[in-house]
Design an enzyme around this catalytic site. Sequence first.
Site, mmCIF file in Angstrom:
data_model
loop_
_atom_site.group_PDB
_atom_site.id
_atom_site.type_symbol
_atom_site.label_atom_id
_atom_site.label_comp_id
_atom_site.label_asym_id
_atom_site.label_seq_id
_atom_site.Cartn_x
_atom_site.Cartn_y
_atom_site.Cartn_z
ATOM 1 N N ARG A 53 -21.937 -1.922 -10.905
ATOM 2 C CA ARG A 53 -21.390 -2.179 -9.570
ATOM 3 C C ARG A 53 -19.933 -1.758 -9.538
ATOM 4 O O ARG A 53 -19.354 -1.405 -10.555
ATOM 5 C CB ARG A 53 -21.610 -3.634 -9.124
ATOM 6 C CG ARG A 53 -21.605 -4.711 -10.145
ATOM 7 C CD ARG A 53 -20.297 -5.094 -10.715
ATOM 8 N NE ARG A 53 -19.250 -5.217 -9.737
ATOM 9 C CZ ARG A 53 -17.986 -4.950 -9.966
ATOM 10 N NH1 ARG A 53 -17.585 -4.552 -11.183
ATOM 11 N NH2 ARG A 53 -17.076 -5.082 -9.038
ATOM 12 N N GLN A 218 -17.535 -11.967 -9.320
ATOM 13 C CA GLN A 218 -17.012 -10.792 -10.045
ATOM 14 C C GLN A 218 -15.600 -11.042 -10.577
ATOM 15 O O GLN A 218 -15.222 -10.480 -11.606
ATOM 16 C CB GLN A 218 -16.992 -9.560 -9.122
ATOM 17 C CG GLN A 218 -18.348 -8.998 -8.792
ATOM 18 C CD GLN A 218 -18.889 -9.560 -7.483
ATOM 19 O OE1 GLN A 218 -18.577 -10.687 -7.103
ATOM 20 N NE2 GLN A 218 -19.710 -8.797 -6.794
ATOM 21 N N ASP A 259 -14.497 -0.259 -0.888
ATOM 22 C CA ASP A 259 -15.806 0.412 -0.955
ATOM 23 C C ASP A 259 -15.929 1.547 0.049
ATOM 24 O O ASP A 259 -16.733 2.455 -0.127
ATOM 25 C CB ASP A 259 -16.924 -0.608 -0.730
ATOM 26 C CG ASP A 259 -17.091 -1.455 -1.979
ATOM 27 O OD1 ASP A 259 -16.279 -2.381 -2.164
ATOM 28 O OD2 ASP A 259 -17.968 -1.141 -2.793
#
Length: 377
Positions: A53, A218, A259
């Site tokens: 990821r 995360q 992102d």
Amino acid sequence: MSKNIMDYETVELDDNDSSVVIIDQTKLPGKTEIIRLHTAQEIWDAIYLLKVRGAPAIGVAAAFGIYVLAKGIVIDAGYDSVSDAEEMDFGDFYDKFREQKEYLNSSRPTAVNLSWALNRMETVCLKAGRDEKKSVPKVLKILYKEAVEIKEEDTWVCKMIGEYGLALVKPGDGILTHCNAGQLATSKYGTATAPIYLGHERGYNFKVFADETRPLLQGARLTAYELHSSGVDVTLICDNMSAMVMKNGWVNAVFVGCDRVAANGDAANKIGTSVVATVAKRYGVPFYVCAPTSTIDYDTPTGAEIKIEQRPAEEVTEMWYKERMAPEGVKVFNPAFDVTDNELITAIVTEYGVARAPFQESLAEIRLKKEAAQKNK
Ligand code: MRU
């Protein structure tokens, strides 16, 4: 002695084994498990389930993935090896390549690096096979080279972001980061962590605050782990503590990854980023978005057009807990990302320099710089 997490490659290609090799990030920090992805389903699942990821790492995994699958197309067509496929029809090969590409591209919608890397692979595939009429084995060699280049470039890109980012802070500064835009999200250095790692090498003694980043943690599982393993002074905080540490004057700058950045500078990043940006504005703390140019989507005019991934309710209600922590049947809203409005962003740090408001213009200049650099290559 056990190996430091920073000594592992986030994503690798094993060409002999025709596999993409990754650290299964869902098991970190408790267990460092290296897994091999051979099939389209395995690669898709690894991306969807966040075993690999972070926008740049997803791009690298997709590039290696489509190369591995492209080799498989040849074998599935009945050839004993790739080198035997000199006579294979490129059109037949490409139809299957495109199917696999679309499939991988459907694994996660928000990180533009996924489609960016896959499109790059498709472009070289078409140029070599359709335009230059190269044989399928030659096309595969070109695909291999492109995938390796995508990974190598990522290391350079992160290093440059680190240098530009480091110039924005000073020794002893407090830095807050959200989610993981670290080495585990890239090939090396990370994006938001690149200034921290470079500063650490140069004795800057930063004090870093890592948001734990609900619901998938995360920040706690990956960022705090990376930084702590590297000897950086890192303090883990819950997501709802950022206002307090900023109000206390402990944070001089926020660095986050992204992102997808729209042409106007609106930036999609892990859910909760826009809360941090809003708080940073309130307390006068500069808020920096670290963005490889591969994450800038000039075709998306504003953040309103960015598709936000929605994820399963279980990530909020029961994942990571010993037992479910919410009533059965309760409604859950679980967007994986949010969009930070450009007016909350102090600057966007890219490998070609630092863009400031008005972002429409400054990001367009960054694009020109990149094009000029590529021409001179
Ligand atoms: O859902 P994830 O873990 O893939 O989200 C990651 C992030 O939001 C990162 O900040 C972003 O991808 C940048 S990584 C350099």
